[in-house]
Write a protein that holds these residues in place. Structure first.
Motif, mmCIF file in Angstrom:
data_model
loop_
_atom_site.group_PDB
_atom_site.id
_atom_site.type_symbol
_atom_site.label_atom_id
_atom_site.label_comp_id
_atom_site.label_asym_id
_atom_site.label_seq_id
_atom_site.Cartn_x
_atom_site.Cartn_y
_atom_site.Cartn_z
ATOM 1 N N LEU A 46 0.835 -1.195 0.000
ATOM 2 C CA LEU A 46 0.000 0.000 0.000
ATOM 3 C C LEU A 46 0.872 1.247 0.000
ATOM 4 C CD1 LEU A 46 -2.535 -0.875 2.862
ATOM 5 C CD2 LEU A 46 -2.772 -1.325 0.418
ATOM 6 N N ASP A 47 0.433 2.265 -0.721
ATOM 7 C CA ASP A 47 1.113 3.561 -0.704
ATOM 8 C C ASP A 47 0.055 4.655 -0.732
ATOM 9 O OD1 ASP A 47 2.944 5.628 -0.787
ATOM 10 O OD2 ASP A 47 3.232 5.465 -2.961
ATOM 11 N N PRO A 48 -0.189 5.292 0.398
ATOM 12 C CA PRO A 48 0.396 5.129 1.732
ATOM 13 C C PRO A 48 -0.312 4.026 2.519
ATOM 14 C CG PRO A 48 -1.162 6.949 1.773
ATOM 15 C CD PRO A 48 -1.146 6.432 0.355
ATOM 16 N N ALA A 49 0.280 3.647 3.662
ATOM 17 C CA ALA A 49 -0.296 2.625 4.541
ATOM 18 C C ALA A 49 -1.035 3.253 5.719
ATOM 19 C CB ALA A 49 0.802 1.697 5.040
ATOM 20 N N ILE A 50 -1.081 4.585 5.749
ATOM 21 C CA ILE A 50 -1.819 5.326 6.779
ATOM 22 C C ILE A 50 -2.711 6.332 6.055
ATOM 23 C CG2 ILE A 50 -1.649 6.909 8.744
ATOM 24 C CD1 ILE A 50 1.104 5.677 9.335
ATOM 25 N N ALA A 51 -3.984 6.394 6.464
ATOM 26 C CA ALA A 51 -4.923 7.310 5.809
ATOM 27 C C ALA A 51 -5.763 8.027 6.858
ATOM 28 C CB ALA A 51 -5.826 6.537 4.857
ATOM 29 N N SER A 52 -6.375 9.117 6.447
ATOM 30 C CA SER A 52 -7.309 9.847 7.293
ATOM 31 C C SER A 52 -8.705 9.246 7.108
ATOM 32 C CB SER A 52 -7.345 11.323 6.901
ATOM 33 O OG SER A 52 -6.084 11.906 7.111
ATOM 34 N N PRO A 53 -9.554 9.367 8.116
ATOM 35 C CA PRO A 53 -10.923 8.874 7.978
ATOM 36 C C PRO A 53 -11.655 9.592 6.841
ATOM 37 C CG PRO A 53 -10.455 9.482 10.259
ATOM 38 C CD PRO A 53 -9.304 9.954 9.431
ATOM 39 N N GLY A 54 -12.577 8.886 6.233
ATOM 40 C CA GLY A 54 -13.375 9.475 5.166
ATOM 41 C C GLY A 54 -13.300 8.658 3.898
ATOM 42 N N PRO A 55 -13.648 9.277 2.776
ATOM 43 C CA PRO A 55 -13.663 8.553 1.506
ATOM 44 C C PRO A 55 -12.254 8.203 1.037
ATOM 45 C CG PRO A 55 -14.282 10.852 1.176
ATOM 46 C CD PRO A 55 -14.138 10.643 2.653
ATOM 47 N N VAL A 56 -12.089 6.937 0.642
ATOM 48 C CA VAL A 56 -10.804 6.431 0.176
ATOM 49 C C VAL A 56 -11.040 5.678 -1.130
ATOM 50 C CG1 VAL A 56 -8.932 4.804 0.669
ATOM 51 C CG2 VAL A 56 -9.823 6.236 2.490
ATOM 52 N N THR A 57 -10.154 5.890 -2.082
ATOM 53 C CA THR A 57 -10.169 5.115 -3.317
ATOM 54 C C THR A 57 -8.926 4.240 -3.331
ATOM 55 O OG1 THR A 57 -11.358 6.832 -4.526
ATOM 56 C CG2 THR A 57 -10.161 5.210 -5.837
ATOM 57 N N PHE A 58 -9.136 2.929 -3.392
ATOM 58 C CA PHE A 58 -8.038 1.984 -3.541
ATOM 59 C C PHE A 58 -7.832 1.791 -5.044
ATOM 60 C CE2 PHE A 58 -9.789 1.028 0.606
ATOM 61 C CZ PHE A 58 -8.666 0.792 1.382
ATOM 62 N N SER A 59 -6.664 2.168 -5.533
ATOM 63 C CA SER A 59 -6.312 2.007 -6.937
ATOM 64 C C SER A 59 -5.398 0.790 -7.023
ATOM 65 C CB SER A 59 -5.615 3.265 -7.437
ATOM 66 O OG SER A 59 -5.279 3.128 -8.786
ATOM 67 N N VAL A 60 -5.933 -0.328 -7.496
ATOM 68 C CA VAL A 60 -5.267 -1.632 -7.420
ATOM 69 C C VAL A 60 -4.688 -2.025 -8.771
ATOM 70 C CG1 VAL A 60 -5.577 -4.036 -6.704
ATOM 71 C CG2 VAL A 60 -7.081 -2.267 -5.775
ATOM 72 N N HIS A 61 -3.447 -2.515 -8.749
ATOM 73 C CA HIS A 61 -2.822 -3.022 -9.975
ATOM 74 C C HIS A 61 -2.211 -4.393 -9.700
ATOM 75 C CE1 HIS A 61 -0.890 -3.109 -13.849
ATOM 76 N NE2 HIS A 61 0.238 -3.432 -13.246
ATOM 77 N N ASN A 62 -2.524 -5.355 -10.561
ATOM 78 C CA ASN A 62 -1.935 -6.690 -10.486
ATOM 79 C C ASN A 62 -0.700 -6.698 -11.381
ATOM 80 O OD1 ASN A 62 -1.204 -9.350 -10.546
ATOM 81 N ND2 ASN A 62 -3.162 -10.127 -11.294
ATOM 82 N N ASP A 63 0.465 -6.709 -10.752
ATOM 83 C CA ASP A 63 1.737 -6.655 -11.467
ATOM 84 C C ASP A 63 2.273 -8.041 -11.824
ATOM 85 O OD1 ASP A 63 3.691 -4.929 -12.570
ATOM 86 O OD2 ASP A 63 5.050 -5.349 -10.903
ATOM 87 N N ALA A 64 1.493 -9.082 -11.541
ATOM 88 C CA ALA A 64 1.937 -10.450 -11.832
ATOM 89 C C ALA A 64 1.991 -10.689 -13.343
ATOM 90 C CB ALA A 64 1.007 -11.452 -11.171
#
Length: 144
Positions: A46-64
């Motif tokens: 994860l980048d970053p591994a610390i977030a503030s409360p509220g709306p978060v978007t996880f942008s995921v990439h499979n590098d395999a």
């Protein structure tokens, strides 16, 4: 009626947009990089591994190169909560955890997104395909 010059209106609008983009109203984006092939070491970062409360978007990439992955986000009761593993299936028992959502069926090289509204606490982010959690595709996210 008072007429406000366009230049002043433009300045007010630009200031408001800057404030909104930098405030907690804007989503936090967390980049998630999944990698690893079957039979070898796997990882989820994860980048970053610390977030503030509220709306978060996880942008995921499979590098395999050849392995499909997924990303699951669950809220833990505490940072040291025991993770329920179904040993015979080499998977986490997701029914015993509070899911915030997932990005499933990510083919090699594919990307996806998950939007979630996170509260303060500790979250486990992992791949729950058979054996992937045990092979290292897991990490913690702290929301504070």
């Amino acid at each position: 009626m008072v007429r406000i010059p366009r230049a002043i209106l433009a300045t007010i609008a630009a200031t408001a947009l800057t404030f909104m983009a930098s405030s907690s109203w804007a989503d936090t984006t967390i980049k998630v990089l999944e990698s690893g092939e079957g039979g070898g070491a796997m990882s989820l970062k994860l980048d970053p591994a610390i977030a503030s409360p509220g709306p978060v978007t996880f942008s995921v990439h499979n590098d395999a190169i050849s392995e499909e992955h997924e990303m699951v986000v669950v809220k833990l009761k505490s940072a040291d909560q025991k993770i329920p593993l179904i040993k015979a299936k080499h998977r986490i028992d997701e029914d015993q955890l509070k899911s915030m959502g997932e990005v499933s069926d990510l083919k090699p090289g594919a990307s996806g997104q998950l939007k979630a509204n996170l509260k303060p606490g500790t979250y486990l982010v992992f791949c729950n395909l058979k054996g992937h959690y045990e092979a290292g595709m897991q990490t913690m996210l702290t929301v504070k």
